[in-house]
Structure formats: structure tokens, C-alpha cells
Scaffold this active site. Structure first.
Site, PDB file in Angstrom:
ATOM      1  N   SER A 111      27.384  39.216  40.731  1.00  0.00           N
ATOM      2  CA  SER A 111      27.971  37.508  39.821  1.00  0.00           C
ATOM      3  C   SER A 111      26.904  37.273  38.982  1.00  0.00           C
ATOM      4  CB  SER A 111      28.016  37.078  42.015  1.00  0.00           C
ATOM      5  OG  SER A 111      30.079  37.190  41.056  1.00  0.00           O
ATOM      6  N   ARG A 156      25.634  36.124  35.607  1.00  0.00           N
ATOM      7  CA  ARG A 156      24.976  34.819  35.088  1.00  0.00           C
ATOM      8  C   ARG A 156      23.695  34.641  34.476  1.00  0.00           C
ATOM      9  NH1 ARG A 156      28.427  34.246  38.626  1.00  0.00           N
ATOM     10  NH2 ARG A 156      30.352  32.453  39.220  1.00  0.00           N
ATOM     11  N   GLY A 173      36.101  41.706  35.349  1.00  0.00           N
ATOM     12  CA  GLY A 173      36.598  40.247  35.525  1.00  0.00           C
ATOM     13  C   GLY A 173      35.079  39.833  34.865  1.00  0.00           C
ATOM     14  N   SER A 176      41.587  31.678  38.335  1.00  0.00           N
ATOM     15  CA  SER A 176      40.077  32.328  37.568  1.00  0.00           C
ATOM     16  C   SER A 176      39.015  30.979  38.040  1.00  0.00           C
ATOM     17  CB  SER A 176      39.931  33.194  37.727  1.00  0.00           C
ATOM     18  OG  SER A 176      38.379  34.166  36.831  1.00  0.00           O
ATOM     19  N   SER A 208      37.617  29.561  44.312  1.00  0.00           N
ATOM     20  CA  SER A 208      36.382  30.250  44.083  1.00  0.00           C
ATOM     21  C   SER A 208      35.447  29.385  44.132  1.00  0.00           C
ATOM     22  CB  SER A 208      36.817  30.824  43.182  1.00  0.00           C
ATOM     23  OG  SER A 208      36.931  32.164  43.956  1.00  0.00           O
ATOM     24  N   ASP A 235      37.170  37.654  48.103  1.00  0.00           N
ATOM     25  CA  ASP A 235      36.425  39.100  48.073  1.00  0.00           C
ATOM     26  C   ASP A 235      35.859  39.641  49.440  1.00  0.00           C
ATOM     27  OD1 ASP A 235      36.586  39.317  45.368  1.00  0.00           O
ATOM     28  OD2 ASP A 235      34.485  38.806  44.707  1.00  0.00           O
ATOM     29  N   ARG A 252      36.217  47.318  46.377  1.00  0.00           N
ATOM     30  CA  ARG A 252      36.632  46.959  47.747  1.00  0.00           C
ATOM     31  C   ARG A 252      37.788  47.501  47.918  1.00  0.00           C
ATOM     32  NH1 ARG A 252      32.550  43.551  46.880  1.00  0.00           N
ATOM     33  NH2 ARG A 252      32.708  42.332  44.916  1.00  0.00           N
ATOM     34  N   LYS A 307      31.708  50.150  40.820  1.00  0.00           N
ATOM     35  CA  LYS A 307      31.620  48.742  39.774  1.00  0.00           C
ATOM     36  C   LYS A 307      30.542  47.700  40.468  1.00  0.00           C
ATOM     37  CE  LYS A 307      35.537  45.538  38.686  1.00  0.00           C
ATOM     38  NZ  LYS A 307      34.423  44.305  38.910  1.00  0.00           N
TER      39      LYS A 307
HETATM   40  O1  LIG Z   1      32.769  34.166  38.759  1.00  0.00           O
HETATM   41  C1  LIG Z   1      32.048  35.213  39.620  1.00  0.00           C
HETATM   42  O2  LIG Z   1      31.458  35.541  39.800  1.00  0.00           O
HETATM   43  C2  LIG Z   1      33.829  36.137  41.159  1.00  0.00           C
HETATM   44  C3  LIG Z   1      34.177  34.922  41.335  1.00  0.00           C
HETATM   45  C4  LIG Z   1      35.469  35.453  41.533  1.00  0.00           C
HETATM   46  O3  LIG Z   1      36.674  35.066  41.780  1.00  0.00           O
HETATM   47  P1  LIG Z   1      37.939  33.931  40.688  1.00  0.00           P
HETATM   48  O4  LIG Z   1      37.745  33.182  40.853  1.00  0.00           O
HETATM   49  O5  LIG Z   1      38.884  34.952  40.025  1.00  0.00           O
HETATM   50  O6  LIG Z   1      38.909  34.311  42.058  1.00  0.00           O
HETATM   51  C5  LIG Z   1      36.011  36.957  42.790  1.00  0.00           C
HETATM   52  O7  LIG Z   1      36.812  37.170  43.269  1.00  0.00           O
HETATM   53  C6  LIG Z   1      34.511  37.926  41.164  1.00  0.00           C
HETATM   54  O8  LIG Z   1      34.247  38.747  42.811  1.00  0.00           O
HETATM   55  C7  LIG Z   1      33.472  37.354  41.230  1.00  0.00           C
HETATM   56  C1  LIG Z   2      37.126  40.205  41.480  1.00  0.00           C
HETATM   57  C2  LIG Z   2      35.880  41.057  41.400  1.00  0.00           C
HETATM   58  O1  LIG Z   2      35.234  41.368  40.317  1.00  0.00           O
HETATM   59  P1  LIG Z   2      35.541  41.086  38.528  1.00  0.00           P
HETATM   60  O2  LIG Z   2      37.017  39.628  38.854  1.00  0.00           O
HETATM   61  O3  LIG Z   2      34.633  40.301  38.063  1.00  0.00           O
HETATM   62  O4  LIG Z   2      36.780  41.360  38.163  1.00  0.00           O
HETATM   63  C3  LIG Z   2      35.895  42.064  42.800  1.00  0.00           C
HETATM   64  O5  LIG Z   2      34.565  42.362  42.294  1.00  0.00           O
HETATM   65  O6  LIG Z   2      35.961  41.500  43.812  1.00  0.00           O
END
Ligand SMILES: O=C(O)C1=C[C@@H](OP(=O)(O)O)[C@@H](O)[C@H](O)C1
Ligand SMILES: C=C(OP(=O)(O)O)C(=O)O
Length: 411
Positions: free
Chosen positions: A24, A28, A71, A146, A174, A293, A370, A394
Site C-alpha cells: 500500500s 502510493r 486493486g 472502497s 478503510s 484485510d 489472504r 500478490k
Molecule cells: O489503499 C490501499 O492501499 C488499500 C485499501 C483497502 O481497500 P478498500 O479501501 O477497498 O477497503 C485494502 O483492503 C487494500 O488491501 C489496500
Molecule cells: C484487498 C486487497 O488488495 P487490493 O484491493 O489492492 O487488490 C488486499 O491486499 O487484501
């Protein structure tokens, strides 16, 4: 199908785990640094595939950006490529194309991005066709699906000619990830002013500075080692997790608090955290709104230790790498756990039968890193096997190599 059988741990362990860096924070830092036009000033970037994919796509001139299953990479790059006027097709795995992105696309369009849906409205794949600033400096965005959409918009906000006043509407999940974004932007010289009472974040137009920046170790990845100690049959089991910071940018550092109820004491040592065993409490209720998470980690420990667990704040789990609620319900059932919804879309209760786990129980991992890592600590004290163990790449490619510090496996 590949399956991993882990031998049972036969003796106590006192060992050190050199944790990987946070994906994360890495993702960024990479976006911010690209906007700052920095070159070699980032250190300790994550080995996670999500981060390696981000680096590869930032450096590529290809018209197609395939994020695989990452994501943050999908959401952050959609905003980055839009505001920098790059024509790109954003795509990923079939599951990525089921993960919603409409809230981010609507926000970017109202700022001036030209974005088309190539298949289904609201979901990747997307075609990005450039950016023509709309003059809009006020934006409202929903916070309940999200937080990544909000982080994505915040990071590009300093580049907008008039900056941005972002208003978050509805419930916010989050939130620590948004605070992480804000802190990292500040580190790179940006003035960002959140007003959490009114749910607004103000970002004036300005330039990112290029600074040397080191990524912290990953608290989400650390959580599985807390489980290892919680589930160990040896009272003197001990792990030192190297590289973790005491005052972390990561909300998942709350695992120290959660696990203190489930039988793990953690102390800062100056170079990380030392974990030892303590008695667990009889039951636990936890709100995962700020740390989604960690839900899988905590569920497996609670089920295996027969500790009733009430969960709230887990709505977002349905739109992650897999539907994590369904995956947990199905796989926990194989170890005698029952995860049931007791209040529609709000509250779940996990209880365990206390029966011994059947030999040859195979845990399906649903292309979700996970799921594999949450069940791994249980595999060290029972006969379960983990299907498709390579999914860990991942976020934590060296996970099984680190497990080999505790049991004899080829990793
Ligand atoms: O911004 C980030 O780095 C993340 C935000 C979270 O997602 P959500 O904001 O969709 O809950 C988390 O679950 C993901 O693993 C990483
Ligand atoms: C939700 C996760 O990642 P992302 O949403 O970035 O795919 C995670 O790492 O648990």
C-alpha cells in the site's frame, strides 16, 4: 491443482522474520514520485506483485495496462493516467473486471477525464482518452465501497489547476488508508487539510517535491505471524518481526490490539516487534471497518481456538480479490467453523464446533493471497493442505520461504 502440505511443527520456535515492505505504501509512493518526476529516490519498495506491476506499468509505453489482480494499481493508475492525459486501456483478471470502479470513473469524469467503459458500465476494462480540465474544484465522493477511489483522487489533486475540495459522503470504510495517503503526500511537500468533522479534504494546487523516501514493513503481512504464535502449541513460542514501526502509517498495526485478546503479546524492540504467548479471552467482538484485510487472519485464529467472534464492518470484503465472506464461510466450515450473518449487511457471528479437523482437509484459496496466508498458521498445527499456495505473490512472495524458518518445507 497444486496443493501445499505443511508438516506439523514438532518443536517450539524462537526466530526472526524479516517482513516484506508494504504494498500500500509502495504503490502510493510510486504514483506520487511519478507525479513529482523523481527518479531513484524511493527505497525498500515492496516485492509484492501488485507493486512490481505498478512499477512496470508506470515505465511502459504500451497502450494496454494490465494490472492483473491489483486493486490499488488499477484505481491509482486510472487516476494517474487520466490526469497526465495518457491514452490507455485499463484491464486485469476476470475478477478485477468484477470489482467496481464506477465511483472513481464518475469523479474523474467530473474533473474532465474522458473515460469509456469497454464492457460493463461501472467495471473495468476502461478506455482512457485524455483529460480536459472541467473547471470543477468541488467534488463529492462516496466512501462506503472502497477508500482506494478517494486515495486515487487525492494523489492527483495537487496537479489540478485549482486544487480540490473533496467531500466524502455516506459511511467511510478503510479510513486509515486515506490517512496513509495524506501522510505520504505531506512527506512529499504537499499541504493537505482534512476536516474529519465535515468529511472534507482540501488540497490546493501545488507541486510535489522529490525527496528520499523509504517504505515501511508490512503490518498486513505481519498479521499471519501473530496467528502463528496464537495457534502454537508451545508456550515458549516466540517470533521477532523485523522492520515494523511502532508508529506506523498502516491501520493494520491494530493487529497488536486484536491479538492481545486472542493470546499474543507484542512488544516493540527497537528493530521490530517481539511476539509471545499469553492467555486468550473467552470471546471477542471486533469492527473491521478500518482494517478489512485483517478479517481473514482473525477469523481463522478465532475458529481454531474455539473463541466466538462477532464481526462488524466487513461489507467491503465481498468486493475484494474474491467474495471473502463466501470464501470464509465455505472454508471455515471445513474446520468446524460457522460464520453466519446475524444482522443483514452488518453483523456476523463466527462460532466453532470444537471438533478435530479431518485429515486431508484441503483449503481452497480463490485466487486470494489472504486466504492462503490466513490458513497457513493452522496448517502448521493440523492436517489441512493449502491449494494454489503461489497466490501469496500478490502481497508477500517470500511468505513460504519465511515459513521454512519454522518447519521443514521446500520453498
Ligand atoms: O489503499 C490501499 O492501499 C488499500 C485499501 C483497502 O481497500 P478498500 O479501501 O477497498 O477497503 C485494502 O483492503 C487494500 O488491501 C489496500
Ligand atoms: C484487498 C486487497 O488488495 P487490493 O484491493 O489492492 O487488490 C488486499 O491486499 O487484501
Amino acid at each position: 491443482m497444486k496443493k501445499l502440505f505443511l508438516p506439523k511443527v514438532q518443536k517450539s520456535f524462537q526466530t526472526e522474520i524479516p517482513l516484506p515492505s508494504s504494498k500500500s505504501e509502495s504503490n502510493r509512493a510510486l504514483i506520487i514520485n511519478a507525479l513529482a518526476k523523481g527518479k531513484d529516490n524511493l527505497s525498500n519498495l515492496a516485492e509484492a506483485r501488485d507493486t512490481q506491476t505498478m512499477m512496470r506499468l508506470l515505465a511502459s509505453d504500451d497502450a494496454i495496462a494490465d494490472v492483473i489482480d491489483a486493486g490499488t494499481t488499477m484505481r491509482f493508475l486510472t487516476a494517474f493516467f487520466s490526469v497526465t492525459g495518457q491514452q490507455k486501456t485499463m484491464t486485469g483478471t476476470p475478477r478485477m473486471c468484477e470489482r467496481p470502479i464506477g465511483i472513481l470513473v464518475d469523479a474523474l469524469r467530473s474533473l474532465g477525464a474522458d473515460i469509456e467503459y469497454l464492457n460493463k458500465e461501472g467495471y473495468p476494462p476502461l478506455q482512457l482518452n485524455g483529460f480536459n480540465f472541467s473547471g470543477n474544484k468541488n467534488l463529492s465522493i462516496r466512501g462506503d465501497v472502497s477508500s482506494q477511489y478517494i486515495s486515487a483522487i487525492l494523489m492527483i489533486a495537487p496537479l489540478l489547476p485549482e486544487g480540490l475540495i473533496l467531500t466524502i459522503t455516506g459511511d467511510l470504510g478503510s479510513k486509515p488508508y486515506i490517512e496513509m495517503t495524506i501522510q505520504q503526500m505531506k512527506s512529499f511537500g504537499i499541504t493537505v487539510t482534512p476536516d474529519w468533522e465535515n468529511m472534507t479534504i482540501t488540497v490546493p494546487a501545488q507541486q510535489y517535491e522529490v525527496i528520499p523516501y523509504a517504505i515501511e514493513s508490512d503490518w498486513s503481512g505481519a498479521s499471519y505471524w501473530f496467528s502463528m504464535v496464537a495457534l502454537s502449541e508451545f508456550e515458549d513460542a516466540e517470533l521477532e518481526l523485523l522492520g515494523l514501526k511502532e508508529n506506523s502509517l498502516q491501520g493494520d498495526s491494530v493487529i497488536t490490539d486484536i491479538m492481545s485478546h486472542l493470546g499474543v503479546k507484542s512488544e516493540y524492540t527497537g528493530r521490530g516487534f517481539k511476539l509471545t504467548k499469553i492467555p486468550a479471552e473467552a470471546s471477542l467482538a471486533w469492527d473491521f471497518t478500518n482494517c478489512p484485510d485483517l478479517a481473514q487472519t482473525v477469523c481463522v485464529v478465532a475458529a481454531a481456538k474455539n473463541i466466538p467472534l462477532t464481526l462488524t464492518g466487513v461489507e467491503s470484503l465481498k468486493v475484494k480479490e474474491t467474495d471473502r465472506i463466501y470464501a470464509l464461510q465455505t472454508e471455515l466450515a471445513k474446520i468446524g467453523g460457522s460464520l453466519v450473518e446475524i444482522e443483514k449487511n452488518h453483523k456476523y457471528l463466527l462460532t466453532a464446533s470444537g471438533e478435530a479437523i479431518k485429515a486431508d482437509t484441503a483449503i481452497h484459496t480463490y485466487d486470494d493471497h489472504r486466504m492462503a496466508m490466513a490458513f497457513a498458521p493452522l496448517a502448521l498445527v493440523s492436517d489441512i493442505t493449502i491449494e494454489e499456495p503461489d497466490v501469496v505473490v500478490k502481497s508477500y512472495p517470500s511468505f513460504w520461504k519465511h515459513i521454512a524458518k519454522i518447519v521443514d518445507i521446500e520453498a
